[in-house]
Design a protein around this motif. Structure first.
Motif, PDB file in Angstrom:
ATOM      1  N   LYS A 102       0.966  -1.199   0.166  1.00 48.34           N
ATOM      2  CA  LYS A 102      -0.147  -0.068   0.071  1.00 48.34           C
ATOM      3  C   LYS A 102       1.054   1.385  -0.039  1.00 48.34           C
ATOM      4  O   LYS A 102       0.564   2.205  -0.827  1.00 48.34           O
ATOM      5  CB  LYS A 102      -0.923   0.196   1.293  1.00 48.34           C
ATOM      6  N   ALA A 103       1.930   1.172   0.758  1.00 45.42           N
ATOM      7  CA  ALA A 103       2.844   2.519   0.701  1.00 45.42           C
ATOM      8  C   ALA A 103       3.499   2.583  -0.590  1.00 45.42           C
ATOM      9  O   ALA A 103       3.701   3.682  -0.942  1.00 45.42           O
ATOM     10  CB  ALA A 103       4.244   1.974   1.690  1.00 45.42           C
ATOM     11  N   LEU A 104       3.837   1.499  -1.179  1.00 39.97           N
ATOM     12  CA  LEU A 104       4.475   1.739  -2.658  1.00 39.97           C
ATOM     13  C   LEU A 104       3.311   2.124  -3.809  1.00 39.97           C
ATOM     14  O   LEU A 104       3.781   2.927  -4.429  1.00 39.97           O
ATOM     15  CB  LEU A 104       4.943   0.281  -3.310  1.00 39.97           C
ATOM     16  N   GLY A 105       2.134   1.687  -3.455  1.00 36.71           N
ATOM     17  CA  GLY A 105       1.078   2.348  -4.254  1.00 36.71           C
ATOM     18  C   GLY A 105       0.945   3.772  -4.086  1.00 36.71           C
ATOM     19  O   GLY A 105       0.209   4.313  -4.940  1.00 36.71           O
ATOM     20  N   ARG A 106       1.151   4.130  -2.912  1.00 34.94           N
ATOM     21  CA  ARG A 106       0.928   5.640  -2.585  1.00 34.94           C
ATOM     22  C   ARG A 106       2.129   6.492  -3.279  1.00 34.94           C
ATOM     23  O   ARG A 106       2.120   7.535  -3.396  1.00 34.94           O
ATOM     24  CB  ARG A 106       0.953   6.131  -1.174  1.00 34.94           C
ATOM     25  N   LEU A 107       3.446   5.694  -3.464  1.00 31.13           N
ATOM     26  CA  LEU A 107       4.314   6.333  -4.049  1.00 31.13           C
ATOM     27  C   LEU A 107       4.612   6.363  -5.445  1.00 31.13           C
ATOM     28  O   LEU A 107       5.317   7.392  -6.197  1.00 31.13           O
ATOM     29  CB  LEU A 107       5.685   5.773  -3.281  1.00 31.13           C
TER      30      LEU A 107
END
Length: 133
Positions: free
Chosen positions: A104-109
């Motif tokens: 999820k963090a990578l999806g925000r980045l």
């Protein structure tokens, strides 16, 4: 040839968190600049990681860059959206919930162009193709 950037040094590796919070992130088909962008951004999101940015070396670049992040040590978001010169393949492995947090963090980045999830009994594996937003 691989580069292990997730060293067992520093404050985060003293047994202060459960091992099921660790997610190993392997980056392939990318150069030093892309590895620095991805690991630098994840380092801003998950506090306590040391030595995750690739160090310059002489000779050939590694074919796989690797670091381990503590998914329970969320500290915020990067100050700017990281830029990638080309798409990067990322392989995340760890506990199901921990992998989901890092994904999820990578999806925000980044723009996540494709995903493949392989669930296991105790661990999950997630393959992502990351690109700049």
């Amino acid at each position: 040839m691989a580069s292990d950037l997730g060293k067992d040094t520093g404050n985060r590796r003293t047994g202060e968190h459960p091992a099921d919070c660790d997610v190993t992130v392997q980056l392939s088909d990318c150069g030093r600049a892309e590895a620095e962008a991805v690991f630098g951004a994840l380092d801003e999101v998950f506090a306590g990681c040391e030595d995750v940015v690739p160090h310059p070396t002489a000779g050939r670049e590694p074919t796989v860059w690797m670091a381990t992040f503590d998914s329970s040590a969320h500290s915020g978001e990067p100050s700017a959206a990281p830029r990638l010169g080309s798409p990067v393949e990322a392989l995340l492995t760890g506990d199901h919930h921990a992998v989901e947090v890092v994904e999820k963090a990578l999806g925000r980045l980044f723009d996540v162009r494709s995903t493949q999830h392989v669930p296991g009994e105790h661990e999950a594996e997630c393959r992502l193709l990351l690109a700049s937003r």
